[in-house]
Design an enzyme around this catalytic site. Structure first.
Site, PDB file in Angstrom:
ATOM      1  N   HIS A 439      93.296  76.178  38.911  1.00 13.05           N
ATOM      2  CA  HIS A 439      94.336  75.367  38.349  1.00 13.05           C
ATOM      3  C   HIS A 439      93.759  74.361  37.239  1.00 13.05           C
ATOM      4  CE1 HIS A 439      98.576  74.747  38.423  1.00 13.05           C
ATOM      5  NE2 HIS A 439      98.806  75.106  39.616  1.00 13.05           N
ATOM      6  N   ASP A 443      97.843  76.281  34.016  1.00 12.97           N
ATOM      7  CA  ASP A 443      98.976  76.068  34.891  1.00 12.97           C
ATOM      8  C   ASP A 443      99.387  77.484  35.208  1.00 12.97           C
ATOM      9  OD1 ASP A 443     100.453  76.871  32.716  1.00 12.97           O
ATOM     10  OD2 ASP A 443     100.924  75.118  32.192  1.00 12.97           O
TER      11      ASP A 443
END
Length: 468
Positions: A439, A443
């Site tokens: 992450h 995104d």
């Protein structure tokens, strides 16, 4: 007169510091040629046959099968022919180890029988003067190292003089320091008195059995006592069961997965896709003659096309620079299960290969993985991993990212399922796809876009025509 040259475990590359002896390929007394493989070792990366840079007669082997040795530890000694000149190595290289440099140490040849006879007849050295020769004895050369398998027990009274203490690894030095063992009073059982881990552990066990009455050098000697290690919090014995050491490939996998969990904030998304058209396209390709195309190769081709659209997932995080590094090439790793555990061979420049080339390379690397002949270079350098866990008969998974990569695509089994196709219920070939991603590099929108593109290509392979 012949010289005895010592061949040490070479640097096997990729930061590897130790290897386990799997199988000796020569016996003591065998004649070996230059660059002949003499031992098969297993590292954390692969099984490797180690060639000897010297030609001659094997006079000693160090380490039994199953023993772990650090890089630089003696492997064997070879008696070479008479030569006053400095012998030369073969000049070949084994994964970062040059053999052209002659070793610094030289020893004379003597038979094993003579060595054993001398060991039996020689009196134990005294503690006051461990190295003093008898007054009438002539000067003699330094004693030969004795192989681990036939080494006599060292004299317990022997004390070490000033200077560095030969210890097989920093781990042993740390173990001695934490246990209060004085290494200078410890006679090692390894070659040339090398102190092994077992030597320190023997002293600690003896000290625990009789606190205050054992020394750091040898049980029963009247030197400084070793403090008893602290007792465990619970006095209950360890649970019974089969204990399997985490070493070799299994240990390397454990370390890498643990590091991935510690460093990478990962997330997973997944989608079901109708793979009916993809399987039809594969059947049509294979019906046309020529090499057969594997399903894995088609998924790999789809992956490289998706990574060209979403390069954020073909990257890694440079923690020191606090930067995301996007790569312009795709070295595609794929998970392969072997008898020795899970390995991840790497297909180099997968983005530049077609389906036939990918199929051939997958087959070659899979066979090498099964036989344990993958090189360290074939197991490192991946930028993205494809995990076909469907071969185990499972539909889905949330795989752990192969550190330091940024993502991994998982492919479940392809099975018939009820599916709404063209507004009607039908039986279609359905596969579940999962993407685990870092992450930090992107995104959910980027990860979802990548996975949706992969699913579109699975459902409509014609989409790939845009990238051909």
């Amino acid at each position: 007169m012949a010289q005895v040259l010592e061949f040490k475990l070479p640097d096997l590359g990729e930061g590897l510091t130790e290897a386990e002896i799997v199988r000796w390929l020569v016996e003591v007394g065998d004649v070996v040629a230059v660059d002949q493989p003499v031992v098969e070792v297993e590292t954390a990366k692969a099984m490797v046959e180690v060639p000897c840079p010297y030609g001659g007669v094997v006079t000693a082997r160090f380490g039994e099968e199953g023993t772990e040795l650090p890089v630089g530890a003696p492997l064997l000694t070879v008696a070479v022919g008479e030569s006053a000149a400095e012998p030369e190595g073969s000049g070949n290289v084994l994964v970062g180890y040059g053999t052209s440099e002659a070793p610094a140490r030289r020893r004379r040849v003597r038979s094993a029988a003579a060595a054993n006879g001398q060991a039996k007849s020689a009196p134990a050295p005294s503690a006051a003067a461990p190295s003093a020769p008898a007054p009438s004895a002539p000067a003699a050369p330094a004693p030969e190292p004795v192989p681990v398998s036939s080494a006599p027990a060292p004299a317990p009274e022997a004390l070490r003089c000033e200077g560095p203490v030969p210890v097989i690894s920093p781990l042993v030095r740390k173990l001695a320091r934490e246990g209060g063992v004085d290494l200078r009073q410890l006679a090692g059982s390894g070659p040339d008195g090398l102190i092994l881990r077992g030597d320190v552990e023997d002293v600690l066990r003896a000290a625990k059995a009789a606190p205050g009455s054992r020394t750091a050098g040898a049980p029963g000697a009247a030197a400084s006592a070793v403090p008893t290690p602290p007792a465990p919090a619970s006095s209950a014995p360890r649970a019974a069961g089969i204990r399997v050491p985490l070493k070799g490939v299994r240990g390397a996998v454990a370390d890498k997965l643990s590091r991935s969990r510690r460093e990478i904030p990962d997330a997973t998304c997944w989608v079901d896709a109708d793979a009916t058209e993809l399987m039809r396209a594969r059947a049509a390709l294979n019906a046309g003659g020529g090499p057969k195309i594997s399903v894995l190769a088609l998924f790999a081709r789809i992956c490289t096309a998706a990574l060209a659209r979403f390069p954020e997932l073909n990257s890694y995080v440079d923690l020191d620079a606090r930067e995301v590094v996007q790569l312009d090439h795709v070295h595609l790793g794929f998970a392969a299960q072997t008898e020795r555990g899970l390995v991840v061979p790497v297909v180099r420049d997968a983005h530049a290969r077609d389906a036939e080339s990918l199929t051939a390379e997958f087959a070659r690397l899979t066979e090498a993985a099964r036989t344990g002949s993958l090189t360290p270079g074939e197991l490192t350098g991946g930028t993205f991993t494809l995990n076909n866990y469907g071969v185990f008969g499972v539909d889905g998974s949330t795989p752990i990212i192969n550190h330091p990569e940024a993502a991994m695509l998982g492919v479940g089994r392809i099975i018939p399922k009820p599916w709404v196709h063209e507004s009607e219920l039908a039986v279609r070939q359905v596969v579940q796809l999962s993407l685990t991603f870092d992450h930090r590099v992107c995104d959910g929108g980027t990860a979802g876009g990548f996975l949706r593109y992969v699913a579109d290509c699975v459902e409509q392979p014609v989409v790939l025509l845009r990238t051909l």
